[in-house]
Design an enzyme around this catalytic site. Structure first.
Site, PDB file in Angstrom:
ATOM      1  N   GLY A   1       0.829  -1.209   0.000  1.00 13.74           N
ATOM      2  CA  GLY A   1       0.000   0.000   0.000  1.00 13.74           C
ATOM      3  C   GLY A   1       0.861   1.256   0.000  1.00 13.74           C
ATOM      4  N   GLN A   2       0.203   2.400   0.165  1.00 16.95           N
ATOM      5  CA  GLN A   2       0.911   3.687   0.127  1.00 16.95           C
ATOM      6  C   GLN A   2       1.996   3.779   1.194  1.00 16.95           C
ATOM      7  OE1 GLN A   2      -1.096   7.413  -0.812  1.00 16.95           O
ATOM      8  NE2 GLN A   2      -2.881   6.531   0.215  1.00 16.95           N
TER       9      GLN A   2
ATOM     10  N   ASP B   1      -1.496 -12.732   5.730  1.00 15.51           N
ATOM     11  CA  ASP B   1      -2.858 -12.213   5.863  1.00 15.51           C
ATOM     12  C   ASP B   1      -3.065 -11.883   7.343  1.00 15.51           C
ATOM     13  OD1 ASP B   1      -5.580 -11.863   6.180  1.00 15.51           O
ATOM     14  OD2 ASP B   1      -6.132 -13.514   4.847  1.00 15.51           O
TER      15      ASP B   1
ATOM     16  N   ALA C   1      -4.963  -2.259   6.120  1.00 18.45           N
ATOM     17  CA  ALA C   1      -6.287  -1.844   6.613  1.00 18.45           C
ATOM     18  C   ALA C   1      -7.290  -1.952   5.477  1.00 18.45           C
ATOM     19  CB  ALA C   1      -6.244  -0.391   7.105  1.00 18.45           C
TER      20      ALA C   1
ATOM     21  N   THR D   1      -9.316   0.468   3.620  1.00 19.20           N
ATOM     22  CA  THR D   1      -9.202   1.930   3.577  1.00 19.20           C
ATOM     23  C   THR D   1     -10.236   2.630   2.689  1.00 19.20           C
ATOM     24  OG1 THR D   1      -7.508   1.675   1.861  1.00 19.20           O
ATOM     25  CG2 THR D   1      -6.738   1.981   4.112  1.00 19.20           C
TER      26      THR D   1
ATOM     27  N   TYR E   1     -16.004   2.945   8.503  1.00 16.12           N
ATOM     28  CA  TYR E   1     -14.533   2.983   8.481  1.00 16.12           C
ATOM     29  C   TYR E   1     -13.995   3.540   9.806  1.00 16.12           C
ATOM     30  CZ  TYR E   1      -9.820   4.624   7.302  1.00 16.12           C
ATOM     31  OH  TYR E   1      -8.460   4.887   7.314  1.00 16.12           O
TER      32      TYR E   1
ATOM     33  N   LYS F   1     -12.023   1.499  12.767  1.00 18.13           N
ATOM     34  CA  LYS F   1     -10.654   1.902  13.116  1.00 18.13           C
ATOM     35  C   LYS F   1     -10.566   2.225  14.607  1.00 18.13           C
ATOM     36  CE  LYS F   1      -7.497   2.593  10.643  1.00 18.13           C
ATOM     37  NZ  LYS F   1      -6.391   1.681  10.198  1.00 18.13           N
TER      38      LYS F   1
ATOM     39  N   TRP G   1      -5.546  12.258   5.462  1.00 19.43           N
ATOM     40  CA  TRP G   1      -5.357  12.748   4.090  1.00 19.43           C
ATOM     41  C   TRP G   1      -4.020  12.259   3.495  1.00 19.43           C
ATOM     42  CZ3 TRP G   1      -7.382  18.387   3.019  1.00 19.43           C
ATOM     43  CH2 TRP G   1      -8.638  18.559   3.629  1.00 19.43           C
TER      44      TRP G   1
HETATM   45  N1  LIG Z   1      -5.324   6.737   2.865  1.00 19.32           N
HETATM   46  C1  LIG Z   1      -5.641   7.710   3.708  1.00 19.32           C
HETATM   47  O1  LIG Z   1      -5.996   8.836   3.319  1.00 19.32           O
HETATM   48  C2  LIG Z   1      -5.545   7.463   5.187  1.00 19.32           C
HETATM   49  C3  LIG Z   1      -5.918   8.490   6.064  1.00 19.32           C
HETATM   50  C4  LIG Z   1      -5.831   8.262   7.427  1.00 19.32           C
HETATM   51  C5  LIG Z   1      -5.364   7.052   7.900  1.00 19.32           C
HETATM   52  N2  LIG Z   1      -5.033   6.061   7.030  1.00 19.32           N
HETATM   53  C6  LIG Z   1      -4.544   4.790   7.579  1.00 19.32           C
HETATM   54  O2  LIG Z   1      -3.179   4.654   7.206  1.00 19.32           O
HETATM   55  C7  LIG Z   1      -2.858   3.269   7.027  1.00 19.32           C
HETATM   56  C8  LIG Z   1      -2.172   3.074   5.689  1.00 19.32           C
HETATM   57  O3  LIG Z   1      -3.071   3.517   4.665  1.00 19.32           O
HETATM   58  P1  LIG Z   1      -2.702   3.363   3.124  1.00 19.32           P
HETATM   59  O4  LIG Z   1      -3.389   4.463   2.401  1.00 19.32           O
HETATM   60  O5  LIG Z   1      -1.237   3.154   2.969  1.00 19.32           O
HETATM   61  O6  LIG Z   1      -3.467   1.992   2.798  1.00 19.32           O
HETATM   62  P2  LIG Z   1      -3.534   1.205   1.413  1.00 19.32           P
HETATM   63  O7  LIG Z   1      -2.729   1.892   0.377  1.00 19.32           O
HETATM   64  O8  LIG Z   1      -4.975   0.899   1.163  1.00 19.32           O
HETATM   65  O9  LIG Z   1      -2.753  -0.151   1.776  1.00 19.32           O
HETATM   66  C9  LIG Z   1      -3.303  -1.147   2.597  1.00 19.32           C
HETATM   67  C10 LIG Z   1      -2.636  -2.452   2.216  1.00 19.32           C
HETATM   68  O10 LIG Z   1      -3.159  -3.481   3.072  1.00 19.32           O
HETATM   69  C11 LIG Z   1      -3.367  -4.618   2.257  1.00 19.32           C
HETATM   70  N3  LIG Z   1      -4.299  -5.579   2.865  1.00 19.32           N
HETATM   71  C12 LIG Z   1      -5.632  -5.698   2.677  1.00 19.32           C
HETATM   72  N4  LIG Z   1      -6.100  -6.764   3.354  1.00 19.32           N
HETATM   73  C13 LIG Z   1      -5.042  -7.339   3.967  1.00 19.32           C
HETATM   74  C14 LIG Z   1      -4.879  -8.482   4.784  1.00 19.32           C
HETATM   75  N5  LIG Z   1      -5.922  -9.267   5.112  1.00 19.32           N
HETATM   76  N6  LIG Z   1      -3.659  -8.795   5.254  1.00 19.32           N
HETATM   77  C15 LIG Z   1      -2.583  -8.035   4.909  1.00 19.32           C
HETATM   78  N7  LIG Z   1      -2.667  -6.943   4.138  1.00 19.32           N
HETATM   79  C16 LIG Z   1      -3.885  -6.599   3.664  1.00 19.32           C
HETATM   80  C17 LIG Z   1      -3.924  -4.029   0.972  1.00 19.32           C
HETATM   81  O11 LIG Z   1      -3.913  -4.979  -0.057  1.00 19.32           O
HETATM   82  P3  LIG Z   1      -5.021  -4.844  -1.241  1.00 19.32           P
HETATM   83  O12 LIG Z   1      -4.839  -3.501  -1.860  1.00 19.32           O
HETATM   84  O13 LIG Z   1      -4.668  -6.000  -2.139  1.00 19.32           O
HETATM   85  O14 LIG Z   1      -6.363  -4.993  -0.556  1.00 19.32           O
HETATM   86  C18 LIG Z   1      -2.935  -2.880   0.770  1.00 19.32           C
HETATM   87  O15 LIG Z   1      -1.769  -3.315   0.112  1.00 19.32           O
HETATM   88  C19 LIG Z   1      -4.180   2.514   7.204  1.00 19.32           C
HETATM   89  O16 LIG Z   1      -4.262   2.036   8.524  1.00 19.32           O
HETATM   90  C20 LIG Z   1      -5.251   3.574   7.009  1.00 19.32           C
HETATM   91  O17 LIG Z   1      -6.435   3.266   7.725  1.00 19.32           O
HETATM   92  C21 LIG Z   1      -5.095   6.247   5.686  1.00 19.32           C
END
Ligand SMILES: NC(=O)c1ccc[n+]([C@@H]2O[C@H](COP(=O)([O-])OP(=O)(O)OC[C@H]3O[C@@H](n4cnc5c(N)ncnc54)[C@H](OP(=O)(O)O)[C@@H]3O)[C@@H](O)[C@H]2O)c1
Length: 299
Positions: free
Chosen positions: A10-11, A44, A68, A70, A134, A138, A159
């Site tokens: 992920g990001q 997983d 997560a 997301t 969501y 969380k 964000w």
């Molecule tokens: N994005 C935002 O704006 C934002 C804002 C505030 C907080 N956050 C928090 O920051 C954190 C990182 O966010 P991010 O944007 O980097 O998330 P992301 O890009 O959606 O990456 C999440 C990763 O987790 C993987 N995943 C899904 N199910 C899984 C499982 N069962 N076991 C292991 N991995 C799994 C996803 O795979 P798939 O893609 O194949 O499902 C993806 O590679 C998260 O906790 C999120 O809640 C994000």
């Protein structure tokens, strides 16, 4: 130290890959699927046995949970999966770290707030008032980790954007390049966060854990970039940094873009605690945006 990163595709996970290069600690990058050109071990986080086995086999000292569910809107119609990934899976990771006497660094969100009206930056001890599935799942994830009682640092961020995956910056870069006009909401404010900056903060936190300079069993911290803007301002800055000023970007109200979830109107996080305890200097949001856009647009 052996550090296991979940959700490494992920990001944030990808930015963790970048910041860990050249560090002495041994990092293990895991996700549910493999990724082209990146070394990924399959894990997983909903499978507690697999987590405990991997932790034992690799003598893991720290887990950084970047995985997560997301998709904020889709969570409304996928409650069970959101609960499993955002609430139950962090509990699994906490159990594994409790058994190993390690540290869990878990990422949470500004969406744990939003139900109450406020216009001052949220502190860590502000009561959680999520407005959708969501945010609620969380928040439950944070609470489940606390109940397990492992060493844990929860970082609430907001964000998030990066060079990787889907995010607001990449979407707007595309729209600005292809649309003559764009409307973007100005009645939701917060702070964009470059995932690379958050990844660097996580490494600093792990360094403090290693040096035993901060040892609280369970702590919540806020982390975003510095400053405040609306999604409209964010978009204007994206356009300015790409040098593409042909698209007419106009402010609009949130109700012009109906969504299944009410977004927090004032999503500004107070970061005093993370700065004081870990001595972290946080970049201003436009400075970080400029760097990310440079990386995204270089040939
Ligand atoms: N994005 C935002 O704006 C934002 C804002 C505030 C907080 N956050 C928090 O920051 C954190 C990182 O966010 P991010 O944007 O980097 O998330 P992301 O890009 O959606 O990456 C999440 C990763 O987790 C993987 N995943 C899904 N199910 C899984 C499982 N069962 N076991 C292991 N991995 C799994 C996803 O795979 P798939 O893609 O194949 O499902 C993806 O590679 C998260 O906790 C999120 O809640 C994000």
């Amino acid at each position: 130290m052996n550090i296991l990163v979940t959700g490494a595709n992920g990001q944030l996970g990808n930015e963790m890959r970048i910041v860990s290069r050249g560090l002495q600690d041994h990092y293990i990058f895991t996700d549910v699927v493999e990724m082209d050109c990146q070394e990924t071990t399959i894990l997983d986080i909903t499978d507690i046995n697999a987590i405990c086995e991997m932790v034992k086999a690799n003598d893991v000292n720290v887990i950084v949970n970047c995985a997560a569910y997301t998709n904020v809107d889709a969570a409304e119609s996928n409650q069970d999966l959101a609960e499993l990934l955002n609430a139950k899976a962090p509990e699994n990771l906490a159990v594994a770290m409790k058994e190993a006497n390690g540290l869990l660094v878990h990422i949470s969100t500004d969406y744990v707030f939003g139900g109450d009206l406020y216009n001052t930056p949220c502190k860590e001890n502000q009561k959680g008032t999520p407005t959708g599935v969501y945010g609620l799942t969380k928040l439950r994830g944070e609470q489940n980790i606390e109940k397990v009682g492992c060493n844990a640092v929860i970082l609430r961020t907001a964000w998030l954007y990066s060079e990787f995956g889907k995010n607001f910056v990449k979407t707007m870069l595309n729209l600005i390049a292809t649309k003559p006009q764009l409307k973007v909401v100005f009645d939701q404010v917060g702070t964009p966060t470059y995932a690379l900056d958050l990844a660097k903060a996580i490494v600093t936190i792990i360094e403090h854990y290693k040096a035993k300079t901060f040892n609280s069993q369970f702590s919540i911290f806020n982390y975003s970039n510095e400053g405040v803007c609306s999604w409209f301002d964010f978009t204007k800055m994206i356009a300015e940094y790409t040098g593409n000023l042909n698209c007419d970007i106009q402010p609009c109200h949130s109700d012009e873009f109906p969504s299944p979830v009410k977004r927090p109107a004032y999503s500004v996080l107070d970061k005093t605690k993370v700065k004081e305890i870990y001595g972290i200097t946080i970049p201003y949001w436009t400075d970080s945006l400029k760097i990310c856009i440079k990386n995204l647009t270089k040939q």
